[in-house]
Design an enzyme around this catalytic site. Structure first.
Site, mmCIF file in Angstrom:
data_model
loop_
_atom_site.group_PDB
_atom_site.id
_atom_site.type_symbol
_atom_site.label_atom_id
_atom_site.label_comp_id
_atom_site.label_asym_id
_atom_site.label_seq_id
_atom_site.Cartn_x
_atom_site.Cartn_y
_atom_site.Cartn_z
ATOM 1 N N GLY A 276 9.347 -4.073 -8.493
ATOM 2 C CA GLY A 276 10.126 -2.914 -8.938
ATOM 3 C C GLY A 276 11.624 -3.152 -8.771
ATOM 4 O O GLY A 276 12.064 -3.753 -7.785
ATOM 5 N N GLN A 277 12.373 -2.667 -9.721
ATOM 6 C CA GLN A 277 13.844 -2.786 -9.709
ATOM 7 C C GLN A 277 14.482 -2.101 -8.497
ATOM 8 O O GLN A 277 15.572 -2.445 -8.078
ATOM 9 C CB GLN A 277 14.378 -2.165 -11.012
ATOM 10 C CG GLN A 277 15.873 -1.968 -11.103
ATOM 11 C CD GLN A 277 16.627 -3.282 -11.209
ATOM 12 O OE1 GLN A 277 16.132 -4.238 -11.804
ATOM 13 N NE2 GLN A 277 17.808 -3.334 -10.628
ATOM 14 N N SER B 89 9.618 5.832 -3.011
ATOM 15 C CA SER B 89 9.458 4.817 -1.966
ATOM 16 C C SER B 89 8.374 5.312 -1.025
ATOM 17 O O SER B 89 8.267 6.520 -0.772
ATOM 18 C CB SER B 89 10.774 4.668 -1.208
ATOM 19 O OG SER B 89 10.549 4.090 0.062
ATOM 20 N N GLY C 209 5.604 4.663 -8.538
ATOM 21 C CA GLY C 209 6.328 3.409 -8.791
ATOM 22 C C GLY C 209 5.351 2.246 -8.911
ATOM 23 O O GLY C 209 5.453 1.407 -9.815
ATOM 24 N N HIS C 210 4.371 2.208 -8.003
ATOM 25 C CA HIS C 210 3.348 1.163 -8.084
ATOM 26 C C HIS C 210 2.489 1.348 -9.338
ATOM 27 O O HIS C 210 2.050 0.384 -9.956
ATOM 28 C CB HIS C 210 2.449 1.206 -6.842
ATOM 29 C CG HIS C 210 3.182 0.971 -5.551
ATOM 30 N ND1 HIS C 210 3.413 1.972 -4.643
ATOM 31 C CD2 HIS C 210 3.739 -0.150 -5.035
ATOM 32 C CE1 HIS C 210 4.072 1.472 -3.605
ATOM 33 N NE2 HIS C 210 4.286 0.204 -3.819
ATOM 34 N N ASP D 180 13.904 -2.472 -5.489
ATOM 35 C CA ASP D 180 14.233 -3.503 -4.498
ATOM 36 C C ASP D 180 14.922 -4.655 -5.229
ATOM 37 O O ASP D 180 14.368 -5.746 -5.374
ATOM 38 C CB ASP D 180 12.956 -3.974 -3.800
ATOM 39 C CG ASP D 180 12.277 -2.811 -3.090
ATOM 40 O OD1 ASP D 180 12.906 -2.192 -2.224
ATOM 41 O OD2 ASP D 180 11.126 -2.492 -3.444
ATOM 42 N N GLY E 184 0.825 -1.210 0.000
ATOM 43 C CA GLY E 184 0.000 0.000 0.000
ATOM 44 C C GLY E 184 0.851 1.249 0.000
ATOM 45 O O GLY E 184 2.022 1.221 -0.376
ATOM 46 N N ARG F 146 8.415 5.053 2.017
ATOM 47 C CA ARG F 146 9.081 5.632 3.185
ATOM 48 C C ARG F 146 9.616 7.050 2.930
ATOM 49 O O ARG F 146 10.037 7.719 3.870
ATOM 50 C CB ARG F 146 10.212 4.729 3.667
ATOM 51 C CG ARG F 146 9.712 3.448 4.325
ATOM 52 C CD ARG F 146 10.845 2.695 4.996
ATOM 53 N NE ARG F 146 10.377 1.556 5.772
ATOM 54 C CZ ARG F 146 10.307 0.299 5.339
ATOM 55 N NH1 ARG F 146 10.668 0.015 4.104
ATOM 56 N NH2 ARG F 146 9.871 -0.667 6.125
ATOM 57 N N GLN G 245 8.114 -9.322 7.714
ATOM 58 C CA GLN G 245 9.339 -8.733 7.172
ATOM 59 C C GLN G 245 9.833 -7.545 8.000
ATOM 60 O O GLN G 245 10.782 -6.872 7.613
ATOM 61 C CB GLN G 245 9.168 -8.374 5.690
ATOM 62 C CG GLN G 245 8.211 -7.259 5.375
ATOM 63 C CD GLN G 245 7.882 -7.193 3.885
ATOM 64 O OE1 GLN G 245 7.206 -8.062 3.339
ATOM 65 N NE2 GLN G 245 8.357 -6.166 3.201
HETATM 66 O O1 PAF Z 1 8.101 -4.574 -1.985
HETATM 67 C C1 PAF Z 1 7.158 -4.628 -1.176
HETATM 68 O O2 PAF Z 1 6.308 -3.746 -1.107
HETATM 69 C C2 PAF Z 1 7.045 -5.837 -0.245
HETATM 70 O O3 PAF Z 1 8.297 -6.275 0.168
HETATM 71 C C3 PAF Z 1 6.224 -6.981 -0.840
HETATM 72 C C4 PAF Z 1 6.875 -7.571 -2.070
HETATM 73 C C5 PAF Z 1 4.823 -6.495 -1.189
HETATM 74 C C6 PAF Z 1 6.090 -8.121 0.175
HETATM 75 O O4 PAF Z 1 5.462 -7.689 1.338
#
Ligand code: PAF
Length: 313
Positions: free
Chosen positions: A174-175, A212, A55-56, A177, A50, A214, A80
């Site tokens: 996405g690249q 990002s 980027g999304h 990450d 979310g 963040r 995570q």
């Molecule tokens: O890249 C992210 O937003 C997260 O690491 C993902 C791939 C959705 C897994 O929780």
């Protein structure tokens, strides 16, 4: 108080404007998937946490160009996050996320509850976790894994769950990450998951700062200064293109550039694209390489935010 996505969802009906199906449970997703299969429509999955940004948006657009149907998952995945990390603080913007997905013409969004995705529970303290988890050994310990030892186990676990639930023909990441992409590609290969992984180029602000979720933690000034990160990566790339193949010299050039604004550089590494091991001595142009880095920058909460970025040689 932070509202969890599933409590927000009680406010929504199962279809937002323009036909975006809001799916809350695993059985709803499976029924949606079955309908697509029965009408011979292939499906792309875009997994997200979310707080959607451009980027999304690029991921959803790429997904739409690849398959008949696009489903986006929105789930802030506890496994995570280490107990010391920002799970509670992580931005949750479901209203605007749904608006964006409707505008983009995504077909469905899966917003599961923590209880549904983790039926055995999910305490953040890894030593108290029970149940099934996925680890991708050899690719999860270095780079981001050194600083966030439980991160890729959490990512690999939730991505496996999502792929098992949705069974998409294609899944997009996405690249930005880069290590996550390598880890997911390996898990899909080794666990014989029937989905093709696509990596979509990083979307950047005009300054070059990688988008990002963040970035929302940053002040405007730090956001502007953070342009120096991509500028540094590009200087490394330029040096390589001018014939320099010594990784140390390339790393030093990047660090020098970043240090003009930020001193807390966690790592800058030149790695093999498949093994993610550090390249020592010489970069072989035929093999290429990944330069990746993490920098800690001051945030608006008087604390620090880690920014990661990378570039391919
Ligand atoms: O890249 C992210 O937003 C997260 O690491 C993902 C791939 C959705 C897994 O929780």
């Amino acid at each position: 108080m932070i509202l969890r996505p599933h409590s927000f969802l009680r406010l929504y009906s199962s279809t937002a404007g323009n036909g975006l199906k809001i799916l809350r449970t695993i059985s709803e997703v499976r029924a949606w998937r079955r309908t697509a299969l029965e009408s011979s429509q292939d499906v792309s999955l875009v997994p997200t946490m979310g707080a959607l940004h451009s980027g999304h948006e690029a991921l959803v657009q790429a997904a739409k160009s690849l398959t008949d149907k696009t489903i986006v998952s929105i789930f802030v995945n506890p496994s995570q996050f280490a107990p010391t990390e920002d799970l509670d603080q992580y931005p949750r913007t479901l209203d605007s996320d749904l608006e964006l997905l409707t505008r983009l013409g995504a077909d469905a969004v899966f917003v599961p509850s923590v209880e549904d995705l983790y039926p055995s529970g999910i305490p953040l303290d890894q030593s108290r976790q029970v149940g099934a988890f996925v680890t991708v050994q050899g690719l999860s310990e270095q780079l981001e894994g050194q600083v966030r030892p439980q991160f890729f186990r959490g990512v690999a676990t939730v991505v496996t769950k999502l792929l098992n639930i949705v069974e998409p023909e294609r899944v997009l990441f996405g690249q930005k990450d880069a290590q996550q992409c390598v880890v997911v590609k390996r898990l899909v290969k080794d666990l014989h998951i029937n989905s093709v992984v696509h990596v979509v180029p990083t979307v950047r602000e005009a300054s070059g700062l990688a988008l990002s979720s963040r970035n929302a933690y940053l002040t405007e000034q730090v956001r502007q200064d953070a342009a120096v990160i991509y500028a540094g990566l590009n200087q490394g790339l330029e040096l390589y293109r001018s014939g320099e193949t010594n990784p140390e010299l390339i790393i030093n050039r990047i660090k020098d550039t970043i240090k003009t604004k930020f001193n807390d550089i966690e790592y800058v590494t030149v790695s093999d694209l498949e093994t993610l091991q550090d390249i020592k001595g010489k970069i072989w142009p035929i093999k290429g390489a990944l330069i990746s880095l993490a920098v800690r920058v001051p945030n608006q909460f008087g604390d620090q935010t880690r920014l990661i970025d990378n570039i391919l040689l």
